[in-house]
Design an enzyme around this catalytic site. Structure first.
Site, PDB file in Angstrom:
ATOM      1  N   TYR A  68      51.330  69.916   9.202  1.00 30.95           N
ATOM      2  CA  TYR A  68      50.946  71.086   8.451  1.00 30.95           C
ATOM      3  C   TYR A  68      51.311  71.168   6.855  1.00 30.95           C
ATOM      4  CZ  TYR A  68      55.889  72.572   9.611  1.00 30.95           C
ATOM      5  OH  TYR A  68      57.356  72.548   9.993  1.00 30.95           O
ATOM      6  N   GLU A  69      50.672  72.081   6.240  1.00 31.45           N
ATOM      7  CA  GLU A  69      51.107  72.084   4.904  1.00 31.45           C
ATOM      8  C   GLU A  69      49.988  70.942   4.223  1.00 31.45           C
ATOM      9  OE1 GLU A  69      51.481  74.884   3.773  1.00 31.45           O
ATOM     10  OE2 GLU A  69      52.986  75.399   5.244  1.00 31.45           O
ATOM     11  N   GLY A  70      48.744  70.585   4.721  1.00 33.23           N
ATOM     12  CA  GLY A  70      47.908  69.616   4.193  1.00 33.23           C
ATOM     13  C   GLY A  70      48.623  68.185   5.212  1.00 33.23           C
TER      14      GLY A  70
END
Length: 596
Positions: A439-441
């Site tokens: 997550y978050e890229g």
């Protein structure tokens, strides 16, 4: 389940010895933040993490969150723990005093976040997401929005989320479909579905401020047509009181591999009332303010879980009796020797230790740069710090989560079969850590960001903010025989990094697919070079003290010994990374699609 003890001794070493934390008081607004103020804050943070949050970690994982009749309930004990957390002021640590915050340095918060994540990552998701919303709203919100929403967000009375992902779009936000239609009264009606929304709904607070990406009717296609909107779960009156429930509902809870006590929601917006944040079609700027904050925080999540796993593994290896040491019996009064005397177990434990202590130094280095970026009086210093932070953000996110995953796996391996079962809690660290690489890229996206954007950005100045201090350090100490075992390996790795950088830059201009194929390995090479630089500095600091009266707890002796482990057993992998980068991406491109 293994207990957790905050590593305050090492945190103080990193802050005050390695990075001269006393210099924080020279930054405008930080004049009062001496060790006399910072140390008690860290000690109190350790207490709430050890005594309140950590005991809820395994029960929260076992129970998870529940959605019943449209209401999301967190596990038993979480609402009470959040109340204690909020009343202790922990939601406001680095927030602006103008909105009720305490204004502490970011580097201090880095250590606090590590403790929270080590003790109970699921719990930490709730205030963590709120801080990201605070950053975006503070930077891009109107004065009225900031006055109405920030104080409650800062003191933790309300929480916040970031709503990006939709069923058809994750990384590629250009495919986003959520709509925002003007309501004729200064607001907008938001319609769409968002998935994977961490802390999207819960029973910890009465209100949740959703920051939602959506498209206006006249929006251009792609990411250039995305705007950001503030959509409260409960509408707020002109007087600041809670009003009617907004048209935002939790449609489902995701059933996840880990962080099960964090409510990950499907949110449905059915003409929900929202307000534009920032300019129309410029939502990605505000969202990246949240995401960059979150990416550094996610890196610290990997670090915290690695520390917790290391502590559990060491405790078990000291007590568990299995076999005899290859070099001879170590515990003749016992039926077998403890695991900790076996070379392969020591390999695993010391790998964990080198990852954790090096990663802590790296996270603090970037945290201090953030403090200079936002508080230094000299504009040039602020700009240079900002360039360094831009370069290192994807590195910290990816490296510390990749290494965190490796370290938590090693923790289970130390336990053997007892690590694989749930009784000891070691397998939870692996499951919780796995999402940090996604997550978050995803970490692959971080690598593409590093190679495709951060290296060429600002005419290459970002990279110079890292290269110059490392090069200067090597040049000043290369002939120092007492440091040869640390500076020598660093120097060789740095040369490889320079050559790899030139290769990636060259092929990136004409063959972007080649640079993309090398991106993940390049990112790790840069990260390991940063760790080698920090380990060399820590060895230099601790060598004169090791074995002296000042080293009565053997802290410095252990620091030097761990530096040797990193240089001799972890850093050599950079040779393989370099070879892979220089090989290019031909073998990847040449493989026929139909053969997969």
């Amino acid at each position: 389940m293994a207990g957790y003890k905050a590593p305050l001794r090492d945190m103080r070493y990193v802050l005050y010895d390695l990075f001269d934390g006393a210099s924080l008081t020279t930054l405008p607004g930080y004049e009062e933040f001496t060790a006399d103020l910072i140390d008690p804050v860290l000690e109190e943070a350790a207490k709430i993490c050890e005594d309140v949050l950590q005991p809820l970690n395994r029960p929260g994982d076992e129970e998870g969150c529940v959605l019943e009749n449209g209401v999301v309930r967190t596990p038993k004990g979480f609402p009470e723990a959040y109340r204690t957390f909020r009343e202790g002021g922990w939601t406001s640590i680095t927030c602006d005093p103008a909105h009720g915050g305490q204004g502490l340095p970011q580097v201090v918060n880095t250590f606090i976040e590590e403790m929270i994540c080590a003790a109970n990552l699921s719990f930490g998701m709730y205030p963590g997401l709120s801080h990201g919303a605070y950053v975006a709203l503070k930077q891009f919100g109107t004065e009225d929005q900031k006055a109405r929403y920030l104080p409650a967000l800062v003191d933790g009375t309300w929480t916040g989320t970031m709503c990006l992902t939709e069923p058809q779009c994750g990384t590629d936000l250009g495919l986003l479909r959520t709509k925002a239609v003007p309501d004729g009264e200064g607001g907008y009606k938001i319609t769409g579905t968002k998935i994977f929304i961490s802390a999207g709904d819960h029973d910890l607070t009465e209100n949740i401020l959703h920051l939602v990406l959506a498209r206006l009717p006249d929006a251009p296609k792609g990411i250039k047509g995305i705007s950001l909107f503030l959509v409260p779960k409960v509408l707020v009156t002109e007087e600041g009181a809670l009003g009617d429930r907004n048209a935002v509902t939790c449609g489902a809870l995701e059933h996840k591999m880990g962080i099960k006590a964090s409510s990950t929601c499907v949110l449905n917006f059915d003409e929900a009332t929202g307000w534009l944040i920032g300019e129309p079609h410029k939502g990605m700027r505000a969202m990246f303010a949240m995401m960059n904050t979150a990416r550094l925080g996610v890196g610290v999540q990997g670090l915290g879980l690695a520390e917790a796993s290391y502590q559990g593994a060491v405790a078990y290896a000291r007590d568990r009796l299995q076999g005899r040491s290859p070099s001879g019996v170590k515990a003749p009064d016992k039926p077998a020797d403890p695991l900790i005397v076996h070379p392969d177990v020591r390999r695993m434990l010391l790998t964990q230790r080198a990852i954790v202590e090096g990663g802590r130094a790296l996270a603090a280095w970037v945290g201090l740069a953030l403090d200079r970026q936002h508080h230094a009086g000299d504009p040039a210093t602020r700009a240079e710090a900002g360039e360094f932070v831009a370069l290192m953000t994807p590195v910290v996110k990816a490296l510390l989560t990749d290494l965190g995953s490796e370290a938590t796996n090693l923790g289970v391996q130390v336990f053997g079969g007892h690590g694989y079962i749930r009784e000891h809690g070691m397998e939870q660290y692996i499951r919780d850590c796995r999402i940090t690489q996604i997550y978050e890229g995803t970490n692959g996206i971080q690598a593409l960001d590093l190679v495709g954007r951060k290296l060429p950005e600002n005419a290459g100045r970002n990279l110079r903010r890292f290269f110059h201090p490392v090069a200067d350090y090597i040049e000043a100490r290369l002939d120092d025989d007492t440091l040869a075992e640390f500076v020598g390996p660093l120097a060789k790795t740095f040369v490889r990094l320079q050559q790899a950088t030139a290769q990636v830059a060259r092929v990136g201009m004409t063959k972007p697919a080649e640079a993309a194929a090398a991106a993940t390995d390049y990112q790790r090479l840069l990260g390991f070079t940063a760790l080698a630089y920090l380990w060399a500095r820590m060895a230099e600091l601790s060598l004169p003290k090791a074995g002296t009266a000042e080293d009565n707890d053997a802290f410095h002796s252990a620091k030097v010994a761990t530096a040797r482990v990193f240089m001799e057993r972890l850093l050599p992998q950079t040779s393989g990374l370099f070879a892979t980068i220089m090989a290019g991406g031909r073998s990847l491109e040449a493989f026929p699609d139909a053969a997969f």
